[in-house]
Enzyme design. Sequence first.
Site, PDB file in Angstrom:
ATOM      1  N   HIS A 114       0.875  -1.198   0.000  1.00  0.00           N
ATOM      2  CA  HIS A 114       0.000   0.000   0.000  1.00  0.00           C
ATOM      3  C   HIS A 114       0.901   1.234   0.000  1.00  0.00           C
ATOM      4  O   HIS A 114       1.461   1.607   1.032  1.00  0.00           O
ATOM      5  CB  HIS A 114      -0.898  -0.002   1.245  1.00  0.00           C
ATOM      6  CG  HIS A 114      -1.877   1.130   1.277  1.00  0.00           C
ATOM      7  ND1 HIS A 114      -3.224   0.937   1.538  1.00  0.00           N
ATOM      8  CD2 HIS A 114      -1.734   2.468   1.092  1.00  0.00           C
ATOM      9  CE1 HIS A 114      -3.843   2.107   1.510  1.00  0.00           C
ATOM     10  NE2 HIS A 114      -2.950   3.050   1.247  1.00  0.00           N
ATOM     11  N   HIS A 126       1.636   5.319  -1.670  1.00  0.00           N
ATOM     12  CA  HIS A 126       1.258   6.509  -2.453  1.00  0.00           C
ATOM     13  C   HIS A 126       2.526   7.090  -3.073  1.00  0.00           C
ATOM     14  O   HIS A 126       3.409   7.551  -2.360  1.00  0.00           O
ATOM     15  CB  HIS A 126       0.594   7.557  -1.555  1.00  0.00           C
ATOM     16  CG  HIS A 126      -0.682   7.062  -0.956  1.00  0.00           C
ATOM     17  ND1 HIS A 126      -1.904   7.238  -1.561  1.00  0.00           N
ATOM     18  CD2 HIS A 126      -0.926   6.359   0.182  1.00  0.00           C
ATOM     19  CE1 HIS A 126      -2.852   6.670  -0.817  1.00  0.00           C
ATOM     20  NE2 HIS A 126      -2.279   6.128   0.249  1.00  0.00           N
ATOM     21  N   LEU A 127       2.586   7.054  -4.403  1.00  0.00           N
ATOM     22  CA  LEU A 127       3.768   7.605  -5.086  1.00  0.00           C
ATOM     23  C   LEU A 127       3.502   8.974  -5.681  1.00  0.00           C
ATOM     24  O   LEU A 127       4.436   9.615  -6.174  1.00  0.00           O
ATOM     25  CB  LEU A 127       4.252   6.649  -6.188  1.00  0.00           C
ATOM     26  CG  LEU A 127       5.113   5.470  -5.763  1.00  0.00           C
ATOM     27  CD1 LEU A 127       5.574   4.683  -6.980  1.00  0.00           C
ATOM     28  CD2 LEU A 127       6.316   5.892  -4.918  1.00  0.00           C
ATOM     29  N   LYS A 168      -9.014  -0.180  -5.935  1.00  0.00           N
ATOM     30  CA  LYS A 168      -9.102   0.430  -4.603  1.00  0.00           C
ATOM     31  C   LYS A 168     -10.419   1.191  -4.465  1.00  0.00           C
ATOM     32  O   LYS A 168     -10.723   2.063  -5.274  1.00  0.00           O
ATOM     33  CB  LYS A 168      -7.922   1.402  -4.421  1.00  0.00           C
ATOM     34  CG  LYS A 168      -7.954   2.230  -3.142  1.00  0.00           C
ATOM     35  CD  LYS A 168      -7.633   1.401  -1.918  1.00  0.00           C
ATOM     36  CE  LYS A 168      -7.754   2.193  -0.623  1.00  0.00           C
ATOM     37  NZ  LYS A 168      -6.657   3.110  -0.364  1.00  0.00           N
ATOM     38  N   HIS A 205     -10.556   1.221   1.661  1.00  0.00           N
ATOM     39  CA  HIS A 205     -10.309   2.147   2.770  1.00  0.00           C
ATOM     40  C   HIS A 205     -11.566   2.061   3.633  1.00  0.00           C
ATOM     41  O   HIS A 205     -12.584   2.674   3.326  1.00  0.00           O
ATOM     42  CB  HIS A 205     -10.075   3.573   2.255  1.00  0.00           C
ATOM     43  CG  HIS A 205      -9.761   4.525   3.373  1.00  0.00           C
ATOM     44  ND1 HIS A 205      -8.565   5.206   3.452  1.00  0.00           N
ATOM     45  CD2 HIS A 205     -10.460   4.887   4.479  1.00  0.00           C
ATOM     46  CE1 HIS A 205      -8.552   5.946   4.555  1.00  0.00           C
ATOM     47  NE2 HIS A 205      -9.697   5.773   5.192  1.00  0.00           N
ATOM     48  N   HIS A 210      -4.769  -0.788   5.677  1.00  0.00           N
ATOM     49  CA  HIS A 210      -4.229  -0.096   6.851  1.00  0.00           C
ATOM     50  C   HIS A 210      -5.124  -0.216   8.084  1.00  0.00           C
ATOM     51  O   HIS A 210      -5.617   0.777   8.599  1.00  0.00           O
ATOM     52  CB  HIS A 210      -3.911   1.375   6.546  1.00  0.00           C
ATOM     53  CG  HIS A 210      -4.947   2.096   5.720  1.00  0.00           C
ATOM     54  ND1 HIS A 210      -6.282   2.128   6.053  1.00  0.00           N
ATOM     55  CD2 HIS A 210      -4.821   2.824   4.593  1.00  0.00           C
ATOM     56  CE1 HIS A 210      -6.925   2.833   5.149  1.00  0.00           C
ATOM     57  NE2 HIS A 210      -6.077   3.266   4.246  1.00  0.00           N
ATOM     58  N   ASP A 229       1.469   2.548   3.545  1.00  0.00           N
ATOM     59  CA  ASP A 229       0.636   3.749   3.407  1.00  0.00           C
ATOM     60  C   ASP A 229       1.503   5.000   3.481  1.00  0.00           C
ATOM     61  O   ASP A 229       1.063   6.049   3.941  1.00  0.00           O
ATOM     62  CB  ASP A 229      -0.484   3.797   4.454  1.00  0.00           C
ATOM     63  CG  ASP A 229      -1.619   4.726   4.013  1.00  0.00           C
ATOM     64  OD1 ASP A 229      -1.625   5.159   2.846  1.00  0.00           O
ATOM     65  OD2 ASP A 229      -2.485   5.034   4.852  1.00  0.00           O
ATOM     66  N   ALA A 256      -3.521  14.767   5.763  1.00  0.00           N
ATOM     67  CA  ALA A 256      -3.347  13.440   6.374  1.00  0.00           C
ATOM     68  C   ALA A 256      -2.354  12.626   5.570  1.00  0.00           C
ATOM     69  O   ALA A 256      -2.451  12.554   4.346  1.00  0.00           O
ATOM     70  CB  ALA A 256      -4.688  12.713   6.428  1.00  0.00           C
TER      71      ALA A 256
END
Length: 335
Positions: free
Chosen positions: A10, A12-13, A93, A132, A166, A238, A254
């Site tokens: 998991h 985020h790029l 997702k 999520h 997560h 995450d 966040a």
Amino acid sequence: MQLNAPLDMHLHLRDGEMLTRIAKYSAETFSGAIIMPNLVPPVTTKEEVIAYRQRIIQAIGGKTFIPYMTLFFHPSFNKTFLNALRHDITAIKLYPAGITTNSEEGVNGFDIEELRPVLEAMSELEIPLCVHGETNGFVMDREAEFVHIYEKLATAFPKLKIIMEHITTKESVEALDRFDNLYATITLHHLLITLDDVAGGMLQPHLFCKPIAKRPEDREALLNVALRAHPKVMFGSDSAPHPKHAKESCGCAAGIFTAPIALQLLTELFEQHDSLHTLQAFISDNARHIYNIKATPKKIILEKKPFQIPPDYEGVVPMFANKTITYSIKRVIHL
Ligand code: DOR
Ligand code: ZN
């Protein structure tokens, strides 16, 4: 200590300049990662997935790292559409609308009947669903309230692999063993911190994320399954970079940036709990079984040598900036 083919299930790029800046921190030490699709606008078409994957490959500049792509769930998808991009993605997702960073285009209302055609198609095409899992209730209760939705989904689509992303609560941990088709990712930060670390003293923006860190007993429940590498849990950082000004501001974004320090801190944590022997399963083997993927071989050698976490990585402040931890990366061997 040696880890083979670490996977971050998991991640985020981002895109554009941020992608160029931060992609290398994952690509250096991980063999691959599940790439989250919450760009602005979100990744919702075959063309967008393919183009985003290309931009990632370019940003990692020749490093051996597989970006396992995902699509941003939309109820309007159909089987023909999904079939045509089946081989371009690893999962889809699902975000409830507005629940976190860049999720405005997510699902409203969560009516399982409305989602049924897409979820049935995913089940038939064997596309895992990453979720999520938070309601829009009181912030500390959002994930626990979502468990009954996981239960409904798991029951209604028994062949669909559902990954509770997560997880932060003991309620989610307990749900894992009640349904064959429920799995979970666990972050590093939720194994290390509770709400006390975020807001118990002076407010710590670099520890602020969604879902928010919970109570000590929740953290204990997460540690319990992570440290014994329960076969249905896997590591998902995450890691979610935001520019420093977006974190250190009124209206803090966040997301916690952990990509460059995740392996060192996981090794420290597992060692503290006499669990180094299960780290390989948590960091790679479980994920490979759950997703049925082959990972690019890569060996990471860690040594017990103090490492001071930098104040920032090209303008992005990591978790525990300036702290000294006990493990360092000694060498990465590309096989
Ligand atoms: O804290 C978070 N940040 N949680 C998410 O679910 C999204 C992420 C982000 O994209 O920044
Ligand atoms: Zn995320």
